[in-house]
Write an enzyme that holds these catalytic residues in place. Structure first.
Site, short mmCIF file in Angstrom:
data_model
loop_
_atom_site.label_atom_id
_atom_site.label_comp_id
_atom_site.label_asym_id
_atom_site.label_seq_id
_atom_site.Cartn_x
_atom_site.Cartn_y
_atom_site.Cartn_z
N LYS A 1 12.32 -5.68 -12.58
CA LYS A 1 13.27 -5.56 -11.49
C LYS A 1 12.54 -5.13 -10.23
O LYS A 1 11.50 -4.47 -10.36
CB LYS A 1 14.41 -4.59 -11.83
CG LYS A 1 13.97 -3.24 -12.41
CD LYS A 1 13.12 -2.28 -11.62
CE LYS A 1 13.64 -1.84 -10.29
NZ LYS A 1 12.81 -0.67 -9.76
N ASP B 1 14.23 0.32 -4.25
CA ASP B 1 13.48 0.03 -5.48
C ASP B 1 14.04 0.88 -6.61
O ASP B 1 14.41 0.33 -7.66
CB ASP B 1 11.98 0.25 -5.27
CG ASP B 1 11.21 -0.02 -6.55
OD1 ASP B 1 10.83 -1.17 -6.79
OD2 ASP B 1 11.01 0.93 -7.33
P1 NAP Z 1 2.06 -0.90 -8.98
O1 NAP Z 1 1.61 0.33 -9.69
O2 NAP Z 1 1.71 -1.08 -7.55
O3 NAP Z 1 1.56 -2.12 -9.86
C1 NAP Z 1 1.76 -3.45 -9.50
C2 NAP Z 1 0.46 -4.20 -9.72
O4 NAP Z 1 0.67 -5.54 -9.35
C3 NAP Z 1 -0.66 -3.66 -8.85
O5 NAP Z 1 -1.39 -2.65 -9.51
C4 NAP Z 1 -1.49 -4.88 -8.55
O6 NAP Z 1 -2.57 -4.97 -9.46
C5 NAP Z 1 -0.55 -6.06 -8.79
N1 NAP Z 1 -0.21 -6.77 -7.54
C6 NAP Z 1 -0.15 -8.11 -7.40
N2 NAP Z 1 0.18 -8.44 -6.15
C7 NAP Z 1 0.33 -7.31 -5.48
C8 NAP Z 1 0.66 -7.00 -4.14
N3 NAP Z 1 0.91 -7.98 -3.24
N4 NAP Z 1 0.74 -5.71 -3.76
C9 NAP Z 1 0.49 -4.72 -4.65
N5 NAP Z 1 0.17 -4.95 -5.95
C10 NAP Z 1 0.08 -6.23 -6.36
O7 NAP Z 1 3.66 -1.02 -9.05
P2 NAP Z 1 4.61 -0.64 -10.28
O8 NAP Z 1 5.15 0.72 -10.09
O9 NAP Z 1 3.97 -0.97 -11.56
O10 NAP Z 1 5.82 -1.61 -9.96
C11 NAP Z 1 5.76 -3.00 -10.23
C12 NAP Z 1 7.18 -3.49 -10.47
O11 NAP Z 1 7.72 -2.74 -11.56
C13 NAP Z 1 8.12 -3.26 -9.28
O12 NAP Z 1 8.99 -4.34 -9.15
C14 NAP Z 1 8.87 -2.00 -9.66
O13 NAP Z 1 10.18 -1.97 -9.11
C15 NAP Z 1 8.95 -2.14 -11.16
N6 NAP Z 1 9.13 -0.86 -11.86
C16 NAP Z 1 8.36 0.25 -11.54
C17 NAP Z 1 8.61 1.46 -12.17
C18 NAP Z 1 7.81 2.71 -11.87
O14 NAP Z 1 8.18 3.79 -12.34
N7 NAP Z 1 6.73 2.67 -11.13
C19 NAP Z 1 9.62 1.55 -13.13
C20 NAP Z 1 10.32 0.40 -13.47
C21 NAP Z 1 10.08 -0.78 -12.82
P3 NAP Z 1 -3.92 -5.72 -8.94
O15 NAP Z 1 -4.39 -4.97 -7.75
O16 NAP Z 1 -4.85 -5.64 -10.12
O17 NAP Z 1 -3.48 -7.12 -8.61
#
Ligand code: NAP
Length: 310
Positions: A93, A171
């Site tokens: 999501k 978010d």
């Molecule tokens: P995150 O820590 O920033 O991880 C996303 C990963 O995607 C990054 O580490 C990056 O890895 C890759 N990526 C690819 N394109 C990117 C871009 N344009 N900008 C930044 N990163 C990019 O984020 P996250 O918290 O895991 O969240 C990802 C998704 O999961 C979101 O939609 C969020 O709403 C959802 N989510 C998050 C949580 C939470 O607690 N954090 C909970 C539930 C759902 P590389 O640099 O290796 O490409």
């Protein structure tokens, strides 16, 4: 006796949620084998890794499905590439950056004969189904949603979240909307909104929504700057008393009863559901939470707040 071979999965976007939740849930589900990853920078020990989804698809891993854990902006082209390659797709999501994107992906998956699963992990919290069942047939009188968390604690250094298309406080706020649209029998319609965008950023740190569920007023307050105790609560006043869901839906309090609590199994449930959808060939795409956020961006009164740095 023949057993069904595991679903060969590619995981895309190895960041916080992939590591915290997806990897343990995949490892614990024997219907899935993690066959490859795609991430611009990150790799996992012992799993073939690629810099992007195109290379992963072309990598000869005999994939059946992919699960996308990247930020929502840019997910459309990743999902489209997977669908075009005949792979089933599970989306974190928010499922896409806009409503037309997710509707187009649903059409594309249908035409290609693959499953699209737009997940809403908060709907899998322990008490959501029980809350929905209890509310069915009651008269809803008013609803209060308070979703207040500390961006620095849960999203450390995630600059993308405050960029255009990053959703800002929506978010986490969309999680509340995913629960509310699931449990309220009459759904939700947005009347008005306000949002506060920090100077020099594109997405809000605070927002307030005025909605209706049938005739009942629904007020939501989203705050990304809450330090100390964190609040993820929904209270529903009904003709039979007030139902309260707290801690994101893991605790349910019904009128005159002690709080009920159960273990967090959100991501194991999502992967079990993905396997079930693949087995039956059905997709599961509910755009209502995303539509409400899009509506808020359409109608909101905006003000500029103080600068924010992680
Ligand atoms: P995150 O820590 O920033 O991880 C996303 C990963 O995607 C990054 O580490 C990056 O890895 C890759 N990526 C690819 N394109 C990117 C871009 N344009 N900008 C930044 N990163 C990019 O984020 P996250 O918290 O895991 O969240 C990802 C998704 O999961 C979101 O939609 C969020 O709403 C959802 N989510 C998050 C949580 C939470 O607690 N954090 C909970 C539930 C759902 P590389 O640099 O290796 O490409």
């Amino acid at each position: 006796m023949t057993s069904t071979p595991p679903i060969r999965l590619g995981l895309v976007g190895i960041g916080k949620i992939a590591r915290d939740q997806h990897l343990p849930a995949i490892a614990a589900n024997d219907r899935f084998t993690l066959a490859a990853t795609a991430s611009r920078n990150a790799t996992l020990d012992g799993v073939p890794g690629h810099g992007d989804i195109a290379a992963m698809i072309a990598g000869g891993h005999d994939l059946d499905a992919v699960s996308l854990c990247t930020p929502p902006s840019g997910r459309f082209s990743q999902a489209a590439a997977a669908i075009d390659a005949g792979l089933h797709v599970m989306l974190e999501k928010p499922p896409a950056a806009t409503v037309p994107e997710i509707l187009a992906l649903a059409e594309r998956a249908k035409a290609r004969g693959v499953v699209l699963f737009a997940t809403w992990h908060s709907r899998e919290a322990a008490c959501i189904d029980r809350a929905r069942d209890w509310l069915a047939g009651k008269t809803i009188q008013a609803v209060r949603i308070d979703w207040k968390e500390d961006i620095r604690r849960w999203h450390p250094g995630q600059e993308w979240i405050l960029e255009a298309g990053g959703f800002g406080v929506f978010d986490p706020g969309i999680n509340a909307l995913s629960i509310a649209t699931r449990i309220l029998p009459d759904g939700l319609v947005l009347d008005a909104a306000t949002m506060e965008v920090p100077e020099g950023r594109a997405s809000p740190l605070r927002a307030a929504l005025e909605m209706k569920s049938g005739a009942a007023p629904v007020v939501a307050t989203f705050d990304f700057l809450q330090t100390g105790p964190q609040t993820w609560d929904i209270a529903v006043d009904t003709d039979a008393g007030t139902l309260t869901l707290s801690m994101g839906g893991s605790i349910l309090t019904l009128p005159g009863s002690a709080p009920e609590e159960a273990d967090d199994r959100e991501y194991p449930r999502l992967y079990a559901r993905f396997a079930e959808l693949i087995a039956t060939g059905e997709s599961d795409v509910d755009v209502r939470p995303l539509q409400l956020v899009a509506d808020a961006f359409l109608v909101a009164e905006r003000r500029t707040g103080p600068r924010f740095e992680f």
